[in-house]
Scaffold this active site. Structure first.
Site, PDB file in Angstrom:
ATOM      1  N   SER A 187     -52.697  78.375   9.142  1.00  0.00           N
ATOM      2  CA  SER A 187     -51.724  78.731  10.164  1.00  0.00           C
ATOM      3  C   SER A 187     -52.449  78.933  11.479  1.00  0.00           C
ATOM      4  CB  SER A 187     -51.018  80.016   9.739  1.00  0.00           C
ATOM      5  OG  SER A 187     -50.129  80.414  10.741  1.00  0.00           O
ATOM      6  N   HIS A 227     -52.576  80.628  22.317  1.00  0.00           N
ATOM      7  CA  HIS A 227     -52.039  81.039  23.615  1.00  0.00           C
ATOM      8  C   HIS A 227     -53.127  80.761  24.656  1.00  0.00           C
ATOM      9  CE1 HIS A 227     -48.545  83.032  21.857  1.00  0.00           C
ATOM     10  NE2 HIS A 227     -49.346  83.569  20.955  1.00  0.00           N
ATOM     11  N   HIS A 280     -48.269  75.816  17.990  1.00  0.00           N
ATOM     12  CA  HIS A 280     -48.314  76.378  16.640  1.00  0.00           C
ATOM     13  C   HIS A 280     -48.381  75.227  15.642  1.00  0.00           C
ATOM     14  CE1 HIS A 280     -45.479  76.524  13.185  1.00  0.00           C
ATOM     15  NE2 HIS A 280     -46.327  77.446  12.778  1.00  0.00           N
ATOM     16  N   ASN A 329     -48.804  74.812  11.142  1.00  0.00           N
ATOM     17  CA  ASN A 329     -49.217  75.344   9.855  1.00  0.00           C
ATOM     18  C   ASN A 329     -48.813  74.380   8.762  1.00  0.00           C
ATOM     19  OD1 ASN A 329     -47.314  76.762   7.656  1.00  0.00           O
ATOM     20  ND2 ASN A 329     -46.255  76.741   9.611  1.00  0.00           N
ATOM     21  N   THR A 330     -49.600  74.367   7.708  1.00  0.00           N
ATOM     22  CA  THR A 330     -49.218  73.631   6.502  1.00  0.00           C
ATOM     23  C   THR A 330     -49.580  74.515   5.320  1.00  0.00           C
ATOM     24  OG1 THR A 330     -51.334  72.465   6.381  1.00  0.00           O
ATOM     25  CG2 THR A 330     -49.542  71.330   7.507  1.00  0.00           C
ATOM     26  N   HIS A 349     -30.370  84.816  19.689  1.00  0.00           N
ATOM     27  CA  HIS A 349     -29.803  85.778  20.643  1.00  0.00           C
ATOM     28  C   HIS A 349     -30.057  85.366  22.091  1.00  0.00           C
ATOM     29  CE1 HIS A 349     -33.928  87.469  20.001  1.00  0.00           C
ATOM     30  NE2 HIS A 349     -33.843  87.736  21.276  1.00  0.00           N
ATOM     31  N   GLY A 398     -46.919  91.620   1.043  1.00  0.00           N
ATOM     32  CA  GLY A 398     -48.089  92.475   1.182  1.00  0.00           C
ATOM     33  C   GLY A 398     -49.285  91.746   1.771  1.00  0.00           C
ATOM     34  N   GLY A 399     -49.003  90.800   2.644  1.00  0.00           N
ATOM     35  CA  GLY A 399     -50.092  90.048   3.275  1.00  0.00           C
ATOM     36  C   GLY A 399     -50.874  90.930   4.232  1.00  0.00           C
TER      37      GLY A 399
END
EC number: 1.3.3.3
Lengths: 297, 297
Positions: free
Chosen positions: A120, A124, A134, A136-137, A197, A280-281
């Site tokens: 991941s 910035h 960004h 990720n795989t 939103h 719980g990462g």
């Protein structure tokens, strides 16, 4: 198959996937460090107080809820003159999903055991003229087994050529595997990366895919690798296009506001963030995606 | 009572509550503008480019999901030399809860109509030595009718005397109404203002109360007013204690990191934020609580 996949064939596949995520991490870090070293001229002088940066690595271990070893990961973080903050995390975790969460995960309803590995990345940039990004795989195994991932470009000031080139690179990669992939995965990204939103997208999109289980493991893994390779090829090109340009304080302020909305997306909606916090990462690794500095009006 | 409360007595109570929230807003704004005007010396010189600030007001209207008028509110925002960003919002909204949300709200299961009015305040200070703060009180009517609210102090560098005085002021106010209130509402704040994934509180606590419906409307309203009055009395005292002190860049950086965690709390956990986004509230007003500038390591 209704039991957790744990045959020797599956074990070899897991090993092979997690090894590849780590290799991709190494190559991305090398490429990004090269960009740091390349910077010269006005923008290098602006950050003369920061030496060309290198990634710093930090490993973490995970315990499953019952205290059993549950794998872990390695964070790679760089703070530099081109990359204000870039995190590239790999992790390989296993254990049992909590009951309420197991119901939401394909193949975990009856057997809550899981194995998950992935890479991941969130970057910035110092310059508001260089797009944030960004990628990720991941490979996940329950009683089912699938790949997922995505990449999206988050320019502060969208540039038509960058956007077209980024999308085209992903399309070319997708089309090598299945002509249906790109239209499906692009549309999925357009839906996924919305900030409801705000009624706006967090960037200019890319691709998003999940639960990819075509029945041909090798083909799915090859596609997933191709997305990683494609990212590694196209993104540094976009950085080089813009990293020498001067920028204004007004552009910087606009960048900080955009980052505020990026933080809103990640904290309220992002699936990886929710997955990480609910399994719980490592909180530091999960929230490495948050911007180094952000503003709200 | 199983229908939405709408008798002339209830209407008079609503009117009286919303009028009081607006009056409290006016008095708080006046008190905070006085703090801005008072600042002198080194810290006034540091912000010589910013004139002593005044609140700016902005009204917004709300439409219910079916397009019917649904009330609205007024944001009051000040950006100054003492208050880097302080928002004081009042709103009075009404309509029908969306079905999935109605199930979570007392008294709305069978009749989804609601009326809600309140004041909500969040202050982020220029100085890392002056505590940030939050206060809100509200009156909600469905087929039931209750008050809620709370206040919590968010110092960057907790100061024992400040914390003790803030808690004591709230305790004194609570004890005037019911000796059980303070221990209950303090504990509720300790639970509510936790950031679970960080395993830490967002500040040093205060009080939090909800669903307060003792059976004596006037007593509940008097208690709610007392919390507002108490905030207005104690908080400016804490600001004056610290607003003249010089601070370092290191303290400023620590403040920005604390604000990052404050943003995490508000975006992931805050009940008011969730309520607002799920009832089609004004996004700009709801997210006015977010810090002007925040950082993540």
């Amino acid at each position: 198959m209704t039991a957790f996949q744990d045959t020797s064939e599956v074990k070899a596949r897991k090993e092979s996937a997690s090894r590849w995520f780590a290799e991709l991490r190494d190559r991305i870090c090398t490429a990004f460090e090269a960009l740091e070293a390349e910077l010269e001229g006005e923008n290098a002088e602006r950050f003369a107080h920061i030496p060309p940066a290198r990634f710093e690595r930090k490993a973490w271990d995970r315990q499953d809820d019952d205290g059993a070893p549950g794998g872990g990961g390695v964070m790679s973080l760089m703070r530099g003159r081109v990359f204000e903050k870039v995190g590239v995390n790999v992790s390989t975790v296993h254990g049992k999903f909590r009951p309420e969460f197991a119901q939401q995960i394909p193949g975990a309803e009856e057997d809550p055991r899981f194995w998950a590995s992935g890479i991941s990345l969130v970057a910035h940039l110092q310059s508001p003229l260089v797009p944030a990004v960004h990628m990720n795989t991941r490979h996940i195994v329950t009683t089912k087994s699938w790949f997922g991932g995505g990449a999206d470009l988050n320019p502060i000031y969208p540039d038509e050529t960058d956007t077209a080139d980024f999308h085209q690179a992903l399309k070319t990669a997708c089309d090598r595997h299945d002509p249906d992939y790109y239209p499906r995965f692009k549309e999925w990204a357009d839906e996924y990366f919305m900030i409801p939103h705000r009624g706006e997208s967090r960037g200019v999109g890319g691709i998003f895919f999940d639960y990819l289980e075509s029945g041909d493991h090798e083909a799915d893994f090859a596609f997933t690798r191709d997305i990683g390779e494609t990212f590694l090829d196209i993104y540094p090109q976009l950085v080089r296009r813009h990293m020498y340009k001067p920028w204004t304080e007004e552009q910087r302020q606009h960048q900080l506001f955009k980052r505020g909305r990026y933080a809103e997306f990640n904290l309220i909606y992002d699936r990886g963030t929710q997955f990480g916090l609910k399994t719980g990462g490592n909180v530091e690794a999960i929230l490495m995606s948050l911007p180094p500095l952000a503003a709200w009006p």
